[in-house]
Design a protein around this motif. Structure first.
Motif: not given
Length: 60
Positions: A48-52
């Protein structure tokens, strides 16, 4: 995972009297993601919080 009609594809079966399972409201997926272990919960949070990562779904 949800079917095309929006229903859960499978029912979680557990023989344990007490289990760790829950739900996570995912903005990326636009729905509630169900998890069945603490490891899955932590991984869902990472996704959820990984920009990729654009979107994801739980296991079928």
């Amino acid at each position: 995972m949800l079917s095309m009609e929006g229903e859960r594809v499978r029912r979680v079966i557990s023989r344990a009297m007490v289990g760790t399972k829950g739900r996570f409201p995912s903005v990326k997926s636009g729905r509630i993601i169900h998890w069945e272990s603490q490891l899955e919960r932590d991984f869902v949070r990472c996704l959820e919080f990984d920009a990729d990562v654009i979107s994801f779904r739980e296991q079928a």
